[in-house]
Design a protein around this motif. Structure first.
Motif, PDB file in Angstrom:
ATOM      1  N   ARG A 109       0.972  -1.344   0.083  1.00  0.00           N
ATOM      2  CA  ARG A 109      -0.173  -0.071   0.089  1.00  0.00           C
ATOM      3  C   ARG A 109       0.818   0.951   0.112  1.00  0.00           C
ATOM      4  NH1 ARG A 109      -5.098  -2.223   4.030  1.00  0.00           N
ATOM      5  NH2 ARG A 109      -5.565  -3.658   3.241  1.00  0.00           N
ATOM      6  N   PRO A 110       1.775   1.093  -1.310  1.00  0.00           N
ATOM      7  CA  PRO A 110       2.410   2.732  -1.015  1.00  0.00           C
ATOM      8  C   PRO A 110       1.697   3.512  -1.101  1.00  0.00           C
ATOM      9  CG  PRO A 110       2.462   1.602  -2.957  1.00  0.00           C
ATOM     10  CD  PRO A 110       1.802   0.394  -2.088  1.00  0.00           C
ATOM     11  N   THR A 111       1.578   5.025  -0.719  1.00  0.00           N
ATOM     12  CA  THR A 111       1.297   6.670  -1.438  1.00  0.00           C
ATOM     13  C   THR A 111       1.671   6.644  -3.127  1.00  0.00           C
ATOM     14  OG1 THR A 111       3.673   7.493  -0.496  1.00  0.00           O
ATOM     15  CG2 THR A 111       1.492   7.419   1.025  1.00  0.00           C
ATOM     16  N   ASP A 112       1.378   7.369  -3.400  1.00  0.00           N
ATOM     17  CA  ASP A 112       1.159   7.853  -5.059  1.00  0.00           C
ATOM     18  C   ASP A 112       2.459   8.865  -5.265  1.00  0.00           C
ATOM     19  OD1 ASP A 112      -1.421   7.098  -4.995  1.00  0.00           O
ATOM     20  OD2 ASP A 112      -2.024   9.623  -4.919  1.00  0.00           O
ATOM     21  N   ALA A 113       2.864   9.828  -3.636  1.00  0.00           N
ATOM     22  CA  ALA A 113       4.590  10.248  -3.699  1.00  0.00           C
ATOM     23  C   ALA A 113       5.162   8.586  -4.310  1.00  0.00           C
ATOM     24  CB  ALA A 113       4.513  10.970  -3.391  1.00  0.00           C
ATOM     25  N   GLU A 114       5.468   8.143  -3.731  1.00  0.00           N
ATOM     26  CA  GLU A 114       6.375   6.827  -3.322  1.00  0.00           C
ATOM     27  C   GLU A 114       6.464   5.703  -5.272  1.00  0.00           C
ATOM     28  OE1 GLU A 114       5.881   6.353   1.148  1.00  0.00           O
ATOM     29  OE2 GLU A 114       4.446   4.874  -0.292  1.00  0.00           O
ATOM     30  N   LEU A 115       4.877   6.115  -5.390  1.00  0.00           N
ATOM     31  CA  LEU A 115       4.622   5.225  -7.003  1.00  0.00           C
ATOM     32  C   LEU A 115       5.740   6.669  -7.919  1.00  0.00           C
ATOM     33  CD1 LEU A 115       0.790   4.111  -6.239  1.00  0.00           C
ATOM     34  CD2 LEU A 115       3.097   2.872  -7.101  1.00  0.00           C
ATOM     35  N   ASP A 116       5.237   7.702  -8.109  1.00  0.00           N
ATOM     36  CA  ASP A 116       5.863   8.596  -8.402  1.00  0.00           C
ATOM     37  C   ASP A 116       7.336   8.717  -8.675  1.00  0.00           C
ATOM     38  OD1 ASP A 116       3.669   9.953  -9.636  1.00  0.00           O
ATOM     39  OD2 ASP A 116       3.380  11.480  -7.659  1.00  0.00           O
ATOM     40  N   ALA A 117       8.103   7.689  -7.277  1.00  0.00           N
ATOM     41  CA  ALA A 117       9.692   7.895  -7.143  1.00  0.00           C
ATOM     42  C   ALA A 117       9.439   6.772  -8.193  1.00  0.00           C
ATOM     43  CB  ALA A 117       9.564   7.855  -6.112  1.00  0.00           C
ATOM     44  N   LEU A 118       8.966   5.389  -7.575  1.00  0.00           N
ATOM     45  CA  LEU A 118       9.587   4.226  -8.652  1.00  0.00           C
ATOM     46  C   LEU A 118       9.049   4.792 -10.238  1.00  0.00           C
ATOM     47  CD1 LEU A 118       7.448   2.006  -6.395  1.00  0.00           C
ATOM     48  CD2 LEU A 118      10.039   2.039  -6.649  1.00  0.00           C
ATOM     49  N   ALA A 119       7.884   5.555 -11.144  1.00  0.00           N
ATOM     50  CA  ALA A 119       7.712   5.491 -12.047  1.00  0.00           C
ATOM     51  C   ALA A 119       8.326   6.300 -12.941  1.00  0.00           C
ATOM     52  CB  ALA A 119       6.175   6.754 -11.833  1.00  0.00           C
ATOM     53  N   SER A 120       9.492   7.382 -11.766  1.00  0.00           N
ATOM     54  CA  SER A 120      10.958   8.334 -12.397  1.00  0.00           C
ATOM     55  C   SER A 120      12.271   7.624 -12.637  1.00  0.00           C
ATOM     56  CB  SER A 120      10.726   9.554 -11.447  1.00  0.00           C
ATOM     57  OG  SER A 120      11.475   9.883 -12.035  1.00  0.00           O
ATOM     58  N   GLU A 121      12.619   6.486 -11.543  1.00  0.00           N
ATOM     59  CA  GLU A 121      13.546   5.901 -11.696  1.00  0.00           C
ATOM     60  C   GLU A 121      13.174   4.747 -12.692  1.00  0.00           C
ATOM     61  OE1 GLU A 121      17.132   4.211 -10.890  1.00  0.00           O
ATOM     62  OE2 GLU A 121      16.634   6.499 -10.299  1.00  0.00           O
ATOM     63  N   PHE A 122      12.284   3.768 -12.764  1.00  0.00           N
ATOM     64  CA  PHE A 122      11.982   3.462 -13.404  1.00  0.00           C
ATOM     65  C   PHE A 122      11.680   3.412 -15.214  1.00  0.00           C
ATOM     66  CE2 PHE A 122      12.365   0.580  -9.299  1.00  0.00           C
ATOM     67  CZ  PHE A 122      13.563   0.002  -9.288  1.00  0.00           C
ATOM     68  N   GLY A 123      10.891   4.434 -15.136  1.00  0.00           N
ATOM     69  CA  GLY A 123      10.196   4.470 -16.988  1.00  0.00           C
ATOM     70  C   GLY A 123       9.005   4.021 -16.524  1.00  0.00           C
ATOM     71  N   LEU A 124       8.417   3.563 -15.436  1.00  0.00           N
ATOM     72  CA  LEU A 124       6.785   2.800 -15.456  1.00  0.00           C
ATOM     73  C   LEU A 124       5.990   3.694 -16.726  1.00  0.00           C
ATOM     74  CD1 LEU A 124       6.207   2.093 -11.740  1.00  0.00           C
ATOM     75  CD2 LEU A 124       7.854   0.930 -13.860  1.00  0.00           C
ATOM     76  N   HIS A 125       5.187   3.657 -17.287  1.00  0.00           N
ATOM     77  CA  HIS A 125       4.295   4.134 -18.120  1.00  0.00           C
ATOM     78  C   HIS A 125       3.121   5.112 -17.443  1.00  0.00           C
ATOM     79  CE1 HIS A 125       1.208   4.668 -20.894  1.00  0.00           C
ATOM     80  NE2 HIS A 125       1.848   4.970 -21.783  1.00  0.00           N
ATOM     81  N   PRO A 126       2.545   6.301 -17.800  1.00  0.00           N
ATOM     82  CA  PRO A 126       1.847   7.214 -16.362  1.00  0.00           C
ATOM     83  C   PRO A 126       0.550   5.864 -16.735  1.00  0.00           C
ATOM     84  CG  PRO A 126       3.333   8.371 -18.503  1.00  0.00           C
ATOM     85  CD  PRO A 126       3.156   6.711 -18.600  1.00  0.00           C
ATOM     86  N   LEU A 127       0.050   5.661 -17.315  1.00  0.00           N
ATOM     87  CA  LEU A 127      -1.214   5.079 -17.318  1.00  0.00           C
ATOM     88  C   LEU A 127      -1.204   3.810 -16.483  1.00  0.00           C
ATOM     89  CD1 LEU A 127      -2.418   4.383 -21.139  1.00  0.00           C
ATOM     90  CD2 LEU A 127      -3.145   6.512 -19.127  1.00  0.00           C
ATOM     91  N   ALA A 128      -0.243   3.213 -16.143  1.00  0.00           N
ATOM     92  CA  ALA A 128      -0.304   2.056 -14.982  1.00  0.00           C
ATOM     93  C   ALA A 128       0.163   2.072 -14.238  1.00  0.00           C
ATOM     94  CB  ALA A 128       1.474   1.288 -15.705  1.00  0.00           C
ATOM     95  N   VAL A 129       1.089   3.892 -14.318  1.00  0.00           N
ATOM     96  CA  VAL A 129       0.972   4.159 -12.742  1.00  0.00           C
ATOM     97  C   VAL A 129      -0.011   4.605 -12.258  1.00  0.00           C
ATOM     98  CG1 VAL A 129       2.196   5.996 -11.329  1.00  0.00           C
ATOM     99  CG2 VAL A 129       3.677   4.622 -13.074  1.00  0.00           C
ATOM    100  N   GLU A 130      -0.970   5.361 -13.107  1.00  0.00           N
ATOM    101  CA  GLU A 130      -2.781   5.805 -12.374  1.00  0.00           C
ATOM    102  C   GLU A 130      -3.641   4.474 -12.498  1.00  0.00           C
ATOM    103  OE1 GLU A 130      -6.461   8.652 -14.324  1.00  0.00           O
ATOM    104  OE2 GLU A 130      -4.550   7.999 -15.702  1.00  0.00           O
TER     105      GLU A 130
END
Length: 338
Positions: free
Chosen positions: A41-62
């Motif tokens: 259960r990570p926070t949105d900010a923590e998911l944003d940090a992962l997305a930035s580091e690993f290049g996760l797709h914005p739709l998947a992160v959303e």
């Protein structure tokens, strides 16, 4: 930070256990291999940090932020986003509890995000770490192990639902008034279970289409196909459960209709018996009423009643009363009222 476990793997072995995500980002560049980050259960900010580091797709992160997703697999370039609906059977409540699990798989990372207590990903990690040859196959091995664990945890759910259906079959013929509600609740659980399991076949088909393109290890392909076979068996069992519940509902409706017909028949017979009794009572009342009427007339205290002075008056009155009573008796007897 809701990091459950965080490790760097190279050659099928854990080579580092960073204390934070920031350290993971730095360490994986030093050691190579791939990172496996397990979050709860990570926070949105923590998911944003992962997305930035690993290049996760914005739709998947959303989707990962919103949660409450259906089971699915989506491919974004050389990375995968997988949503799974794990389930566990709660014996005490005799209910199925559904969770949600998100998995990001890339060339050098595997990210698992749990939003419920199941599945037990710690056991998945221990299993892979005890099989270096399998873990050496990379992030795809993590995806296989997670899928295998989720599907394996469906088996107790399958057994629990089967036991509940067996109990319903016993309740059907015991006249339990709560059986209708239980059939409805259980049918809802079976449908939810099917919504969790049915999409898995399409997910495995999608993975199979990418085997050659993404050079998935041959042995890992066999493992994934074995899990797919398990999923198909579970789906078939779910279809059987749904059919059994539909049959149970039909049988219950038939039994209710039979009981209502029996109650109606008993009420009709009772009403008919009461009607017959009413006829008899009314007939005897009419027979008694005629002599009573004659006797009442002759019992009046009038001075001038010609019949009172005649010697045949008394026998005539008695004969008249008996004649009326006898005539009424014969009439009612012929009509079957007596």
């Amino acid at each position: 930070m809701p990091v459950v476990d965080n490790a760097i793997y190279s050659g099928g072995r854990r080579v580092a256990t960073p204390a934070s995500l920031e350290e993971t980002f730095e360490t994986r560049e030093t050691h190579g291999g791939f990172a496996w980050i397990g979050l709860y259960r990570p926070t949105d900010a923590e998911l944003d940090a992962l997305a930035s580091e690993f290049g996760l797709h914005p739709l998947a992160v959303e989707d990962a932020k919103k949660g409450h997703q259906r089971a699915k697999l989506e491919r974004y370039g050389d990375s995968l986003f997988v949503v799974l609906r794990p389930a566990r059977y709660l014996d005490a409540q005799e209910q199925v509890e559904f969770g949600e699990l998100h998995v990001f798989i890339g060339p050098d990372f595997a990210i698992t995000i749990r939003r419920a207590e199941s599945p037990d990903l710690a056991s998945v990690r221990r299993r892979l770490e005890s099989s270096p040859d399998l873990l050496a196959k990379g992030p795809e091995a993590v995806l296989y192990a997670v899928l295998d664990e989720v599907v394996d945890e469906y088996s107790p759910v399958d057994a629990g639902l089967e036991n509940d259906i067996d109990e319903i079959e016993e309740q059907l013929f015991s006249g339990d008034p709560e059986v209708t509600r239980r059939i409805y609740d259980l049918a809802s659980e079976v449908m939810e279970f099917q919504r969790a399991t049915r999409p898995l076949v399409a997910m495995f088909d999608g993975l199979e289409r990418g085997f050659e393109k993404y050079a998935v290890d041959l042995e890992l392909q066999r493992y994934l196909r074995d899990v797919k076979d398990h999923v198909i068996r579970i789906i078939e069992r779910g279809d059987t459960f749904r059919q059994l519940l539909q049959n149970a509902l039909q049988v219950h409706s038939t039994l209710v209709a039979q009981r209502q017909n029996e109650e109606t028949r008993v009420l009709s017979e009772t009403a008919l018996a009461q009607s017959e009794q009413s006829k008899k009572i009314s007939s005897w009342a009419a027979i008694i009423f005629a002599p009573s009427l004659i006797a009442a007339v002759y019992g009046m205290n009038f001075r001038y009643m010609p019949e009172l002075g005649q010697p045949w008056g008394y026998p005539f009155a008695i004969a008249l009363m008996l004649g009326f009573a006898g005539a009424l008796y014969l009439i009612f007897k012929r009509r079957g009222w007596l």
